[in-house]
Design an enzyme around this catalytic site. Structure first.
Site, PDB file in Angstrom:
ATOM      1  CB  CYS A  86      59.242  55.923  42.678  1.00 21.40           C
ATOM      2  SG  CYS A  86      58.085  55.843  44.051  1.00 21.40           S
ATOM      3  CG  HIS A 196      57.765  51.346  41.135  1.00 22.62           C
ATOM      4  ND1 HIS A 196      58.996  51.623  41.448  1.00 22.62           N
ATOM      5  CD2 HIS A 196      57.014  51.697  42.335  1.00 22.62           C
ATOM      6  CE1 HIS A 196      59.114  52.478  42.533  1.00 22.62           C
ATOM      7  NE2 HIS A 196      57.796  52.498  43.139  1.00 22.62           N
ATOM      8  CD  GLU A 198      61.030  49.956  39.236  1.00 27.25           C
ATOM      9  OE1 GLU A 198      60.344  50.290  38.411  1.00 27.25           O
ATOM     10  OE2 GLU A 198      61.488  50.373  40.238  1.00 27.25           O
TER      11      GLU A 198
END
Lengths: 221, 743
Positions: A86, A196, A198
Site C-alpha cells: 500500500c 493487504h 496481512e
C-alpha cells in the site's frame, strides 16, 4: 528468517504487518524507526501501509527521500528481499525501487473492499506459496492505487514476469493499467503491492488467502 | 498591530458573543466590573450552550449513569467501562453538526478527530469508530454535495489516523435540509489502572501545551454551534476548523508514549473553545487556579491577539499538567514525534484563571464560576401531544413483493455500501463484523476469545411523533442490535440533537426524549456513560427532527459463538422471536406508510421494556449455546425487510408463511418492537420447542424456512435474491453519480 519493519511517521498498518509476520513467522520482526541509523541484518525488509507524512505531498514522496531509503536501496542491491504494501508500495515506486507510479483511484475515492487477485508469477520468493494462475481473495484499502507505467516500461514489466498480482474477475478497484495490483523489480527481490494480505491471514479475518505470501517468504531462508 | 483589551463592551458586542443581556449582568455581578474584551470572549466560550449544557444539564442529571462495570460516567472526556481482565473500553459520541453543514469535508473530518482525541486523552488506543449521519431530502440542492463532502471527510480523517469504522447510520429527511447531523463515535482500549483524567492536582506545577500550533481557525466555533442558522450562513466558514490527521496520529503515539513514562498528572484535549475550555476545566475540577502566559503558546501566525489565542479551535492540541521532574523526558517524546511542546503556565492555589500577554494581565476571572458553576436554566417546556393512532381498518394496500422491492431501493433502506466502502473498515486486523450487519464487532487484541460490539441507533420519525416513545426506542434498538450479535450490552453514549431549546415545544421534545432514554436505560441495565448535546439545529426557525442518537457497546465473551445476519445454510427454520399474535401489527410511523404512501401519521410503535429484555436475554442464550445459526433484529421495514436482508447477506433464499384470514400488510411491514429473526437447524428446532420454549415465556413462532434462490413472502410472488440485491445496491451509487468529492 529475520525480518524488519520500517516505520515512517503517519504509517498506520505497521501493527497489522508486525502481527502477521509474528503470527506466521513465529518471531517478531525488528521494528526500525525511520531515523534509526542502522537497519539490523535481516533477510526481509517490509514497509507497511498508511499515510506517511500525511501524504499531503504526492503519496510516498517524502518518505522515499528519507535517508533510511538509501540503506534499503543498498540492501536490495545486495539481494535482501524488500516488500512494500500500500503506502509502502507507493514509497518504493517513488524511490525507484519498483517500476511505475501510483495515481489517485479512477473513482477519485478511497476504497476499502475485498477483491480477487490472480498470481501472475509464482516462481519468486514472495509468491512461491501460491500456484501459478491461482486466484485468491484479498482486501484493499487505499486512495491512490491506480498503477500506471508508460508503454515501454509496461512492455518490459509484462515481458519479464515482473507483474506479481493482477486484479481478477472484474474486481479492479482503482483503474490500474492491465489490472496490475503488484509488481517486482527486475531481480524479483523487491515487491510492491496495493492489497493487504496481512489483513487476511486467520479465521477472525474471514479467510487466510494472504497467509501463503508470508509463509512462503518466512519459512524459506 | 494594536490590540485593545479594554474596548467598551456594547450590547451589540455582547450579542455577537452569543450572550444574553441577563447573562452579561451575571458576569458583571460575578466579577464586580465590566469584563475586558478577552474576558468577554472567555465567558462566551465557557457559557455557550455547546460547552456549558446550560439548557440540558437539569435533565441530563436524571439519566442512569452508574453500574457494576462503569468506571467513569459523564463529565470526563469519555466514559469508561470495565470489560474484565484489567481492561476497559473508553467511548463517547459527539456531534459536529453546524460546522459540517458550513464546510462538509473539514467539518466531518474534525468531528472524527475531536472524538478520537477525547478517547486517547484518557489513555486509550482507539480501536473502533462509527458515524451517524443525517442529511436533507435527496432531491434538495445541497444534499449530494453534503453527502460527498461529509463521507470523504470522515474517511479522510479516520483512514489516515488508522481506526476501523465499524458501523453507523445514514438517513435522509427533508427536515435536515438546513441542518445536517454528523455524530461521530469512537472507542478505545485501555488498562483499567492506566486511565488518565482531566482533574489537575498540585500547586505550582507546569501546565504544558502539546501538539499542533495555534492558528486563527475556529475562533468562535463553539459559539457559532450554539446558535441557529440564518441566511448569513456562508459567512460562518472561517469558524470551521481544519483537520490534520497526520498530526493527530503523531499526537496519539506521543501521548501514549508520554503516559507510559508516568509524567502525566492531568490531561485535557483542546476541543471546543480550545485553550480556554481545557485550562479552565483542568483547574476547576481540581479546585486550583491556572495562570497562562500566552507569549509561550506556539503559534502558526504572527500577531495573534490574546483574544484569538484563547478562542482558537485549532485541532490536534493537548494541555497537560506534568510532574516537573519528568519534564525533560516528556519533551524528548514530543521532539521524537516532531510536535510542539511548551510550558505555557502553572497551577495556582487562588482559584483564579489568569491570562498574561506581553506583560499585561488580559484576563483575571474566578475559575469555578467560569467552569463548573456556569449558568443553568430550567427552560419552560410544553409536553408534546402524541398523534392519533391509525384506525384499525386503515391499511393502505399494495402488492407485497412490489412494496418490498421499492422499499429496498428507497433512500431510507437502500444499501449504504457507497458510503462504507470509503471508510477503512478492517485496519488493525480485528474487525469481525464490518458495516452492513446489526452491529460492528472487533476482537479484543491480545485476548483469545473476547470481542466488542458497537451499534448506533435512533429513529427520528418516531421521536417526532412521540419523543418519549422515540427516546425509549432508540435505546431499545441499540440494545437489540448488540444483543443480535450475542453481546451483553454494557453501556451507551448519547448524542442528543434538537432544535432551539428556547422554544417550549422543542424543550418539551428534549425533556420527553430524555425521560424515555432514562426509562429504557434503567429497565435494560444499560447506563449512559458519556454524551453530548447539540441544540439550535434550526434554520430560519425550522428545527430538525428530534434525534437522540444512542451509541452502545456490548461484550462478547467468545466470538467463535457470535451471530451474524446472513442465513447460515439451506433448510433451516426461521423463527420470529418476540412476535405478537399476528406477527406484525403496527403500521403507524412505518417506512411502509412513509415511502409507499407519503404518509407520516399514526403513533410510533411502543416499546414494552420488560418484553424487550425478556426476548433479548433469550436470544442471547440461544446464540451462546450455538442453537441460533443467524440472527437479525427487526426494525425499519418490519419482517419483510428483515428477512430480505438476511437473504441478501447470504445469497440464500427463504419461504415465509402467511397467517390465514387477515391482512398481510401489517404482518410483513409492521414495525412492532422487540422482535428478532432467528434461524436454527431442524434438529435444534425440535430441541428448542421441546426443552426451552415451554419455559421461555416468549412467543417465537416458526414462520418459514431458508433455501433456494428466491424469497417468497406468503402469497406474494417469489422474488430472486439477485433481484433484491440489485434493488438494494442500486439507489445510492445512482443518486451520487457525477458528484464532486474532491476538496
Amino acid at each position: 528468517m529475520k525480518a524488519a519493519v520500517v516505520v515512517f511517521p503517519g504509517l498506520n498498518r505497521d501493527r497489522d504487518m508486525i502481527a502477521a509476520l509474528t503470527k506466521i513467522g513465529g518471531e517478531a520482526p525488528a521494528v526500525v524507526w525511520h531515523k534509526d541509523a542502522e537497519i539490523p541484518k535481516v533477510d526481509l525488509i517490509v514497509i507497511p501501509g498508511g499515510f506517511s507524512y500525511g501524504d499531503y505531498l504526492r503519496v510516498g514522496a517524502i518518505a522515499a527521500r528519507s535517508p533510511v531509503m538509501d540503506t534499503i536501496r543498498d540492501r536490495a542491491a545486495h539481494g535482501v528481499k524488500v516488500m512494500g504494501v500500500c503506502n509502502g508500495f507507493q514509497i518504493l515506486s517513488e524511490a525507484g525501487l519498483v517500476p511505475g507510479v501510483l495515481m489517485r483511484n479512477a473513482s477519485l475515492k478511497f476504497v476499502c473492499r475485498e477483491v480477487k487477485l490472480q498470481i501472475e508469477n509464482a516462481s519468486t520468493p514472495f509468491t512461491r506459496g501460491y500456484k501459478q494462475g491461482q486466484i485468491i481473495r484479498c482486501p484493499v484499502a487505499h486512495h491512490d492505487g491506480n498503477y500506471f507505467a508508460d508503454a515501454e516500461t509496461l512492455a518490459r514489466v509484462e515481458g519479464q514476469g515482473q507483474v506479481a498480482f493482477r486484479y481478477a474477475d472484474g474486481t479492479n478497484p482503482n483503474g490500474s493499467i492491465n489490472d496490475i495490483a503488484g509488481v517486482f523489480n527486475e531481480k524479483k527481490n523487491v515487491l510492491g503491492l496495493m492489497p493487504h494480505p496481512e489483513n487476511l491471514i486467520e479465521a477472525a479475518h474471514g479467510g487466510s488467502d494472504g497467509r501463503q505470501l508470508f509463509s512462503g517468504l518466512l519459512n524459506a531462508a | 498591530m494594536t490590540f485593545n483589551n479594554h474596548i467598551a463592551i456594547t450590547p451589540e458586542l455582547v450579542a455577537d458573543h452569543g450572550l444574553k443581556l441577563d447573562e452579561y449582568q451575571k458576569i458583571i455581578q460575578l466579577i464586580g466590573r465590566a469584563p475586558t474584551y478577552t474576558e468577554l470572549g472567555i465567558f462566551s466560550a465557557m457559557w455557550n450552550e455547546h460547552c456549558s449544557y446550560k439548557s440540558s444539564k437539569k435533565w441530563l442529571r436524571t439519566l442512569p449513569t452508574t453500574g457494576e462495570r462503569v468506571i467513569q460516567g459523564p463529565g470526563e472526556n469519555a466514559g469508561v467501562v470495565d470489560i474484565g481482565d484489567g481492561q476497559a473500553i473508553v467511548f463517547k459520541m459527539e456531534s459536529h453538526n453546524h460546522p459540517s453543514y458550513i464546510e462538509p469535508y473539514q467539518g466531518a473530518a474534525t468531528g472524527v478527530g475531536g472524538i478520537l482525541r477525547d478517547v486517547f486523552t484518557m489513555g486509550a488506543r482507539p480501536v473502533a469508530a462509527m458515524n451517524a449521519l443525517r442529511f436533507g431530502a435527496p432531491e434538495h440542492e445541497k444534499t449530494k454535495h453534503l453527502v460527498a463532502g461529509v463521507v470523504a471527510g470522515v474517511g479522510g480523517y479516520g483512514n489516515s489516523f488508522g481506526v476501523p469504522t465499524v458501523g453507523g447510520e445514514v438517513e435522509f429527511d427533508e427536515r435536515y435540509n438546513g441542518n445536517i447531523l454528523v455524530n461521530a463515535f469512537a472507542a478505545g482500549l485501555a488498562d483499567t489502572d492506566k486511565i488518565f483524567y482531566s482533574k489537575a492536582e498540585g500547586v505550582g506545577l507546569p501546565v504544558v501545551y502539546l501538539g499542533a500550533k495555534t492558528g486563527r481557525d475556529g475562533v468562535g466555533g463553539a459559539t457559532m454551534a450554539s446558535a441557529e442558522f440564518g441566511d448569513d450562513i456562508e459567512e460562518k466558514r472561517p469558524t470551521v476548523q481544519v483537520g490534520d490527521p497526520f498530526t493527530e496520529k503523531r499526537l496519539l503515539e506521543a501521548c501514549l508514549e508520554l503516559m507510559a513514562t508516568g509524567a502525566v498528572i492531568a490531561i485535557q484535549d483542546m476541543g471546543a473553545a480550545g485553550l480556554t475550555c481545557s485550562a479552565v476545566e483542568m483547574g476547576a475540577k481540581g479546585d486550583l487556579g491556572v495562570e497562562l502566559n500566552l507569549d509561550m503558546v506556539p503559534v502558526r501566525e504572527d500577531a495573534m491577539t490574546p483574544y484569538e489565542m484563547m478562542l482558537s479551535e485549532s485541532q490536534e492540541r493537548m494541555l497537560m499538567v506534568l510532574h516537573p521532574e519528568k519534564e525533560a523526558e516528556a519533551r524528548a517524546v514530543f521532539e521524537k514525534w516532531e510536535l510542539d511542546f511548551a510550558t505555557v503556565g502553572k497551577t495556582t492555589d487562588d482559584l483564579r484563571f489568569r491570562v498574561m500577554w506581553k506583560g499585561e494581565e488580559v484576563a483575571n476571572l474566578p475559575i469555578k464560576e467560569l467552569g463548573d458553576e456556569a449558568p443553568e436554566y430550567d427552560r419552560p417546556w410544553t409536553a408534546p401531544v402524541p398523534p392519533k393512532a391509525l384506525a384499525a381498518d386503515d391499511i393502505p394496500q399494495m402488492d407485497v413483493a412490489d412494496a418490498l422491492l421499492r422499499m429496498l431501493a428507497s433512500p431510507a433502506l437502500s444499501s449504504r455500501r457507497w458510503v462504507y466502502e470509503q471508510y477503512d473498515t478492517l485496519i488493525q486486523g480485528n474487525s469481525l463484523q464490518r458495516p452492513g450487519g446489526d452491529a460492528g464487532v472487533i476482537r479484543v487484541e491480545g485476548h483469545a476469545t473476547k470481542a466488542l460490539a458497537f451499534s448506533s441507533d435512533v429513529t427520528p420519525r418516531y421521536c417526532e411523533a412521540d419523543a418519549y416513545e422515540g427516546g425509549k426506542q432508540a435505546v431499545a434498538e441499540c440494545w437489540r442490535n448488540l444483543t443480535a450479535t450475542g453481546a451483553d450490552p454494557l453501556a451507551a453514549t448519547d448524542n442528543l440533537n434538537f432544535g432551539n431549546p428556547e422554544r417550549p415545544e422543542i424543550m418539551g421534545q428534549f425533556v420527553h426524549a430524555v425521560k424515555g432514554i432514562g426509562d429504557a436505560c434503567r429497565a435494560l441495565g444499560f447506563p449512559i456513560v458519556s454524551g453530548n448535546v447539540s441544540l439550535y439545529n434550526e434554520t430560519n426557525g425550522r428545527g430538525i427532527l428530534p434525534t437522540p442518537t444512542i451509541g452502545g457497546v456490548g461484550l462478547i465473551p467468545d466470538w467463535s459463538k457470535m451471530a451474524r445476519i446472513g442465513f447460515a445454510g439451506e433448510d433451516q427454520a426461521i423463527l420470529l422471536f418476540g412476535a405478537p399474535d399476528w406477527w406484525g401489527t403496527h403500521l403507524g410511523q412505518s417506512i411502509y406508510l412513509r415511502e409507499m404512501f407519503k404518509r407520516k401519521d399514526g403513533t410510533p410503535p411502543p416499546v414494552d421494556l420488560d418484553h424487550e429484555k425478556k426476548v433479548g436475554d433469550l436470544v442471547r442464550i440461544l446464540i451462546r449455546d450455538g442453537i441460533a445459526t443467524a440472527v437479525h433484529d427487526l426494525s425499519d421495514g418490519g419482517l419483510a425487510v428483515g428477512v430480505a436482508e438476511m437473504a441478501m447477506a447470504s445469497g440464500i433464499g427463504a419461504t415465509v408463511n402467511q397467517l390465514d384470514g387477515g391482512d398481510p400488510i401489517p404482518l410483513f411491514f409492521g414495525e412492532d418492537q422487540g422482535r428478532y429473526l432467528v434461524t436454527m437447524t431442524r434438529e435444534n428446532l425440535e430441541k428448542f420447542y421441546a426443552e426451552i420454549y415451554p419455559y421461555a415465556g416468549v412467543f417465537a413462532p416458526w414462520i418459514g424456512t431458508t433455501g433456494g434462490k428466491t424469497l417468497k413472502l406468503g402469497e406474494a410472488r417469489p422474488v430472486a435474491v439477485a433481484e433484491l440485491r440489485k434493488a438494494h445496491e442500486g439507489w445510492f451509487p445512482e443518486f451520487m453519480k457525477g458528484e464532486i468529492t474532491e476538496v
